[in-house]
Design an enzyme around this catalytic site. Structure first.
Site, PDB file in Angstrom:
ATOM      1  N   GLY A  15       0.532  -1.171  -0.122  1.00  0.00           N
ATOM      2  CA  GLY A  15      -0.357   0.209   0.159  1.00  0.00           C
ATOM      3  C   GLY A  15       0.751   1.100  -0.056  1.00  0.00           C
ATOM      4  N   LEU A  19      -1.816   7.198   1.498  1.00  0.00           N
ATOM      5  CA  LEU A  19      -1.529   8.444   2.897  1.00  0.00           C
ATOM      6  C   LEU A  19      -0.807   7.633   3.493  1.00  0.00           C
ATOM      7  CD1 LEU A  19      -2.355  11.304   4.849  1.00  0.00           C
ATOM      8  CD2 LEU A  19      -3.847   9.649   5.444  1.00  0.00           C
ATOM      9  N   SER A 112      -8.470   0.194  12.556  1.00  0.00           N
ATOM     10  CA  SER A 112      -8.851   1.397  12.517  1.00  0.00           C
ATOM     11  C   SER A 112      -9.947   1.600  13.643  1.00  0.00           C
ATOM     12  CB  SER A 112      -9.407   1.503  11.074  1.00  0.00           C
ATOM     13  OG  SER A 112     -10.970   2.549  10.958  1.00  0.00           O
ATOM     14  N   SER A 113      -9.592   2.637  14.077  1.00  0.00           N
ATOM     15  CA  SER A 113     -11.087   2.856  15.267  1.00  0.00           C
ATOM     16  C   SER A 113     -11.683   2.484  15.281  1.00  0.00           C
ATOM     17  CB  SER A 113     -10.264   4.577  15.736  1.00  0.00           C
ATOM     18  OG  SER A 113     -10.537   5.162  15.332  1.00  0.00           O
ATOM     19  N   CYS A 114     -12.378   2.417  14.463  1.00  0.00           N
ATOM     20  CA  CYS A 114     -13.610   2.327  13.641  1.00  0.00           C
ATOM     21  C   CYS A 114     -14.354   0.000  14.510  1.00  0.00           C
ATOM     22  CB  CYS A 114     -14.087   1.705  12.666  1.00  0.00           C
ATOM     23  SG  CYS A 114     -13.689   1.278  11.529  1.00  0.00           S
ATOM     24  N   TYR A 141     -16.685  -2.089   6.744  1.00  0.00           N
ATOM     25  CA  TYR A 141     -15.169  -1.425   6.372  1.00  0.00           C
ATOM     26  C   TYR A 141     -14.705  -2.371   7.945  1.00  0.00           C
ATOM     27  CZ  TYR A 141     -10.532   1.059   6.820  1.00  0.00           C
ATOM     28  OH  TYR A 141      -9.310   1.287   6.248  1.00  0.00           O
ATOM     29  N   LYS A 145     -11.448  -5.239   9.761  1.00  0.00           N
ATOM     30  CA  LYS A 145     -10.384  -4.477   9.590  1.00  0.00           C
ATOM     31  C   LYS A 145     -10.245  -5.643  11.432  1.00  0.00           C
ATOM     32  CE  LYS A 145      -8.679  -1.988   7.689  1.00  0.00           C
ATOM     33  NZ  LYS A 145      -7.294  -2.164   6.912  1.00  0.00           N
ATOM     34  N   PRO A 168      -5.096   2.549  14.488  1.00  0.00           N
ATOM     35  CA  PRO A 168      -5.056   4.115  14.152  1.00  0.00           C
ATOM     36  C   PRO A 168      -5.952   4.657  14.625  1.00  0.00           C
ATOM     37  CG  PRO A 168      -4.159   3.135  12.669  1.00  0.00           C
ATOM     38  CD  PRO A 168      -4.983   2.114  13.220  1.00  0.00           C
ATOM     39  N   ASN A 170      -8.116   8.927  13.401  1.00  0.00           N
ATOM     40  CA  ASN A 170      -8.921   9.407  12.271  1.00  0.00           C
ATOM     41  C   ASN A 170      -7.393   9.909  12.451  1.00  0.00           C
ATOM     42  OD1 ASN A 170     -11.051   8.604  13.349  1.00  0.00           O
ATOM     43  ND2 ASN A 170     -12.017  10.349  11.795  1.00  0.00           N
ATOM     44  N   LEU A 171      -6.797   9.803  10.397  1.00  0.00           N
ATOM     45  CA  LEU A 171      -5.709  10.134   9.799  1.00  0.00           C
ATOM     46  C   LEU A 171      -5.146  11.270   9.517  1.00  0.00           C
ATOM     47  CD1 LEU A 171      -4.538   6.657   9.556  1.00  0.00           C
ATOM     48  CD2 LEU A 171      -3.504   7.914  11.125  1.00  0.00           C
ATOM     49  N   HIS A 184     -12.139  11.493   3.513  1.00  0.00           N
ATOM     50  CA  HIS A 184     -12.573  11.629   5.129  1.00  0.00           C
ATOM     51  C   HIS A 184     -12.275  13.806   5.382  1.00  0.00           C
ATOM     52  CE1 HIS A 184     -10.521   7.666   6.100  1.00  0.00           C
ATOM     53  NE2 HIS A 184     -11.546   7.478   6.078  1.00  0.00           N
ATOM     54  N   ARG A 214     -14.245  14.335  17.364  1.00  0.00           N
ATOM     55  CA  ARG A 214     -13.338  12.922  16.371  1.00  0.00           C
ATOM     56  C   ARG A 214     -11.480  13.284  17.237  1.00  0.00           C
ATOM     57  NH1 ARG A 214     -17.376  11.174  15.376  1.00  0.00           N
ATOM     58  NH2 ARG A 214     -18.199  10.077  13.523  1.00  0.00           N
ATOM     59  N   ASP A 274     -23.993  11.715  10.870  1.00  0.00           N
ATOM     60  CA  ASP A 274     -22.981  12.378  11.742  1.00  0.00           C
ATOM     61  C   ASP A 274     -21.876  11.562  12.054  1.00  0.00           C
ATOM     62  OD1 ASP A 274     -23.447  14.605  12.448  1.00  0.00           O
ATOM     63  OD2 ASP A 274     -25.022  14.215  14.038  1.00  0.00           O
TER      64      ASP A 274
HETATM   65  O1  GFB Z   1     -13.714  11.848   8.521  1.00  0.00           O
HETATM   66  P1  GFB Z   1     -15.528  10.971   8.136  1.00  0.00           P
HETATM   67  O2  GFB Z   1     -15.600  10.777   7.108  1.00  0.00           O
HETATM   68  O3  GFB Z   1     -15.741   9.877   9.202  1.00  0.00           O
HETATM   69  O4  GFB Z   1     -16.151  12.011   9.316  1.00  0.00           O
HETATM   70  P2  GFB Z   1     -15.829   8.820  10.098  1.00  0.00           P
HETATM   71  C1  GFB Z   1     -15.858  11.829  10.378  1.00  0.00           C
HETATM   72  C2  GFB Z   1     -17.029  13.227  10.611  1.00  0.00           C
HETATM   73  O5  GFB Z   1     -17.120  14.539  10.070  1.00  0.00           O
HETATM   74  C3  GFB Z   1     -18.506  12.441  11.055  1.00  0.00           C
HETATM   75  C4  GFB Z   1     -18.194  15.057   9.401  1.00  0.00           C
HETATM   76  O6  GFB Z   1     -19.113  13.523  11.407  1.00  0.00           O
HETATM   77  C5  GFB Z   1     -18.873  14.130   9.207  1.00  0.00           C
HETATM   78  O7  GFB Z   1     -20.126  13.596   8.877  1.00  0.00           O
HETATM   79  N1  GFB Z   1     -18.077  15.499   7.656  1.00  0.00           N
HETATM   80  C6  GFB Z   1     -18.594  17.092   7.793  1.00  0.00           C
HETATM   81  C7  GFB Z   1     -17.564  15.248   7.114  1.00  0.00           C
HETATM   82  N2  GFB Z   1     -18.521  18.032   6.760  1.00  0.00           N
HETATM   83  C8  GFB Z   1     -17.308  16.616   6.364  1.00  0.00           C
HETATM   84  C9  GFB Z   1     -17.147  15.951   4.246  1.00  0.00           C
HETATM   85  O8  GFB Z   1     -17.570  17.105   4.028  1.00  0.00           O
HETATM   86  N3  GFB Z   1     -17.162  14.830   4.569  1.00  0.00           N
HETATM   87  C10 GFB Z   1     -16.809  14.141   4.777  1.00  0.00           C
HETATM   88  N4  GFB Z   1     -15.952  12.556   5.066  1.00  0.00           N
HETATM   89  N5  GFB Z   1     -16.948  13.904   6.635  1.00  0.00           N
HETATM   90  C11 GFB Z   1     -14.842   7.268   9.384  1.00  0.00           C
HETATM   91  C12 GFB Z   1     -15.374   5.571   8.673  1.00  0.00           C
HETATM   92  O9  GFB Z   1     -15.860   7.190   9.952  1.00  0.00           O
HETATM   93  O10 GFB Z   1     -13.574   7.265   9.762  1.00  0.00           O
HETATM   94  C13 GFB Z   1     -13.932   4.222   8.052  1.00  0.00           C
HETATM   95  O11 GFB Z   1     -16.431   5.430   8.279  1.00  0.00           O
HETATM   96  C14 GFB Z   1     -12.912   4.977   9.131  1.00  0.00           C
HETATM   97  O12 GFB Z   1     -14.641   3.437   8.410  1.00  0.00           O
HETATM   98  C15 GFB Z   1     -12.211   6.058   9.621  1.00  0.00           C
HETATM   99  O13 GFB Z   1     -12.628   4.505  10.627  1.00  0.00           O
HETATM  100  C16 GFB Z   1     -10.847   7.004  10.032  1.00  0.00           C
HETATM  101  O14 GFB Z   1     -14.699   9.140  11.229  1.00  0.00           O
HETATM  102  O15 GFB Z   1     -17.102   9.583  10.550  1.00  0.00           O
END
Ligand code: GFB
Length: 324
Positions: A15, A19, A112-114, A141, A145, A168, A170-171, A184, A214, A274
């Site tokens: 990989g 990132l 992943s922390s999820c 996912y 994991k 880890p 969120n990165l 993300h 987060r 959310d």
């Molecule tokens: O980073 P994110 O997509 O992943 O979203 P998760 C985190 C939070 O940010 C959520 C909000 O509450 C989203 O609704 N958010 C606000 C946004 N604006 C935005 C935007 O423009 N884009 C995105 N993407 N989010 C992921 C998992 O969860 O985290 C994966 O789905 C993985 O499996 C990853 O574990 C690390 O933290 O919610």
């Protein structure tokens, strides 16, 4: 328990273009490793056990960083569940099996922390794995994991393989995905505020209510932790990697706004999910081993934004050259 990776070891980063993988390669190069093995997707489909076995036979890595996978933010996770479960299950399985077959000295698998329950007690300790239902937006996912952790444990138990798992938080950082449909939150916010500034707009849409909490770790810190764990950790249990500090999505958006486009307004789109309400890791096990992160979030956002601007400039000069 310190077991250094010899500088002449053959180290495979599965990989390497992503990132995390690109950060691990940077970290290894900086530490003086010269025999770093990589393979592009075109050269090696990590979902194909036969191909992966042949690649391992031919290349004989001593150490493996298994940081490959299909990844994405909340929207990609909830709309592409088949890819997220299939690709990741297969990639974890093929690389772990081939590492066992070719007697790899040590493998580090990245989860992943999820993996933790949606309503885990905060901060989340390693022991909370499989103690409650998962967050529905990323359960596919998360299941893949969790299977990766169990693979490492199973090979360790049955064959004595030195396979370890790191989880880890969120990165973010250079080489992140800035595509709004699959990224993300942190790269998405950088892109949205940047685009608004460029187009003279002032309203920036934030998904959800802004209240989820987060934790964010710079990918160079993660890469440093991965090398540290390769040399200092050998246990059946997975281990959390993070800062132990979280903030709300609203606070994050305000930070990015202040750095990228200070006069912008936040507009919350509550039709978007959310996800899990809070996800901050208990990192005391890793801290007790002697590792802690070096980036604070403001510096991390600034340097990532700088990287993003440089990439934009490179792409537009390439476009200019191809149009000329
Ligand atoms: O980073 P994110 O997509 O992943 O979203 P998760 C985190 C939070 O940010 C959520 C909000 O509450 C989203 O609704 N958010 C606000 C946004 N604006 C935005 C935007 O423009 N884009 C995105 N993407 N989010 C992921 C998992 O969860 O985290 C994966 O789905 C993985 O499996 C990853 O574990 C690390 O933290 O919610």
């Amino acid at each position: 328990m310190f077991q250094p990776m010899p500088k002449d070891a053959r180290v495979y980063v599965a990989g390497h273009a992503g990132l995390v993988g690109s950060a691990v390669v940077r970290r290894l190069r900086a530490a003086g490793y010269t025999d770093i093995l990589t393979a592009t997707r075109r050269e090696l489909d990590l979902r194909d056990q036969g191909a992966v076995n042949v690649w391992f036979e031919n290349n004989r890595p001593d150490y493996v960083f298994l940081v490959a996978g299909t990844v994405g933010g909340i929207l990609a996770n909830s709309t592409r569940p088949a890819e997220f479960i299939y690709d990741n299950l297969m990639i974890h399985g093929t690389v772990v099996e081939a590492s066992h077959r070719t007697s790899v000295t040590k493998l580090l698998y990245l989860g992943s922390s999820c993996i933790y329950p949606r309503h885990a007690t905060q901060p989340i300790t390693e022991e909370q794995l499989l103690t409650g239902p998962l967050e529905p937006t990323n359960e596919w996912y998360a299941v893949a994991k969790i299977a990766g952790i169990k693979l490492c444990q199973a090979y360790r138990r049955q064959y004595g393989s030195d396979f370890i798992s790191a989880m880890p938080t969120n990165l973010y950082g250079p080489n992140d995905n800035f595509d709004l449909a699959s990224s993300h939150v942190l790269p998405a916010l950088i892109r949205k505020f940047h685009d608004a500034k460029q187009s003279g707009g002032d309203a920036v849409e934030i998904w959800g209510t802004g209240s989820p909490m987060r934790e964010f770790l710079h990918v160079d810190d993660l890469a440093d932790a991965c090398v540290f764990l390769m040399e200092n950790y050998s246990d059946d249990s997975h281990i959390n990697v993070g800062t132990g500090v979280d903030l709300s999505i609203r606070e994050l958006a305000e930070k990015v706004r202040d750095i990228v486009h200070p006069s912008a307004r936040l507009v919350f789109d509550t039709s978007k999910p959310d996800g899990t309400p809070r996800k901050v890791l208990d990192v005391s096990r890793l801290n007790d081993l002697g590792w802690s992160p070096s980036y604070d979030l403001d510096r991390g956002i600034r340097t990532t934004y700088q990287w993003f601007i440089e990439q934009q400039a490179k792409q537009s000069s390439l476009r200019g050259m191809s149009e000329a």
